[in-house]
Design an enzyme around this catalytic site. Structure first.
Site, short mmCIF file in Angstrom:
data_model
loop_
_atom_site.label_atom_id
_atom_site.label_comp_id
_atom_site.label_asym_id
_atom_site.label_seq_id
_atom_site.Cartn_x
_atom_site.Cartn_y
_atom_site.Cartn_z
N SER A 138 48.29 50.87 76.33
CA SER A 138 49.44 51.12 75.45
C SER A 138 49.11 52.31 74.56
O SER A 138 47.93 52.56 74.23
CB SER A 138 49.73 49.90 74.57
OG SER A 138 50.67 50.22 73.56
N TYR B 57 46.29 44.30 68.17
CA TYR B 57 46.90 44.69 69.45
C TYR B 57 46.39 46.07 69.88
O TYR B 57 46.00 46.27 71.03
CB TYR B 57 48.43 44.71 69.33
CG TYR B 57 49.11 45.12 70.61
CD1 TYR B 57 49.20 44.23 71.68
CD2 TYR B 57 49.67 46.39 70.77
CE1 TYR B 57 49.82 44.60 72.87
CE2 TYR B 57 50.29 46.77 71.95
CZ TYR B 57 50.36 45.87 72.99
OH TYR B 57 50.96 46.25 74.17
#
Length: 246
Positions: A142, A152
């Site tokens: 990501s 994350y």
């Protein structure tokens, strides 16, 4: 790019980008193993692939559990003879806790990291023994990896490191491994996590639209294909210019 009768295992393929990968791979002639924790969603995707004339198998898989990963790889080998490709897409994202490192529950954090980082390692370890020379793996990273976006982002940064380390380890086997780093992509998981903030992100991007699962599938197919036969250990941004690395 010819993928007829190749076998691909895709984790988290019951919805979102993973579902897009599964259906696109089936359209390209691959035999698809939908490795998904949610049985209802996984079986739905397999049924829809079969309705379109594709060949697919559902295997309920928890990527955070080593034995579940091994069972998935064994089921793929038993059904289709070998594994040519692995796409590690599964992750905790939609509805994940939005908390800082200073207050997130440690049990939750450890589970999060086991799924979002070690899950890709566990699946690679399970599948590689069934993968012939010329096989390929794609991990799902990501753009958050470079944006200091809490645990994350740290998980995705660790996944980038894992991708490069495994590229060195698997090179002698003639197995390539790369990663895709999506920018904000139109899925229910994004809406659950980011809400309307996703639209604000788009306004700041050179190519000002949300990505689509098809955008990610295009990139994944290239990285799996022979056209990328001399590419390994690479993190490919597919993000509309959201994050530019020099």
């Amino acid at each position: 790019m010819s993928f007829n009768d190749k076998v691909v295992v895709i984790t988290g393929a019951g919805q979102g980008i993973g579902e897009g990968y599964a259906k696109r791979c089936a359209t390209e002639g691959m035999k698809v193993v939908v490795a998904e924790l949610n049985s209802e969603q996984g079986e739905r995707v397999v049924a829809e692939i079969r309705e379109q004339g594709g060949d697919a198998l559902f295997v309920r898989t928890d990527v955070g559990d080593e034995q579940s990963c091994i069972a998935c790889a064994n089921a793929a080998k038993e059904a289709f003879g070998q594994i040519d490709y692995l796409i590690n897409n599964a992750a905790i994202f939609g509805n994940m806790k939005i908390e800082g490192y200073m207050n997130v529950d440690m049990d939750y954090l450890e589970t999060f990291m086991r799924v979002n980082v070690h899950g890709s390692l566990l699946m690679a370890r399970a599948c590689v023994p069934h993968m012939p020379k010329g096989s390929a793996i794609v991990n799902q990273s990501s753009t958050a990896a470079w944006m200091n976006m809490g645990f994350y982002g740290v998980a995705k940064l660790a996944l980038n490191g894992l991708t490069c380390s495994l590229a060195r380890e698997l090179g002698w086997r003639k197995i390539r491994i790369n990663a895709i780093a999506p920018g904000p992509t139109e899925t229910q998981a994004l809406r659950n996590t980011a809400g309307d903030y996703a639209d604000e992100l788009v306004k700041q991007m050179p190519l000002s639209r949300l990505g689509t699962p098809d955008d990610m599938a295009d990139a994944a197919l290239f990285l799996l294909s022979e056209q990328a036969s001399w590419i390994t250990g690479h993190i490919l941004n597919v993000d509309g210019g959201q994050f530019m690395r020099v």
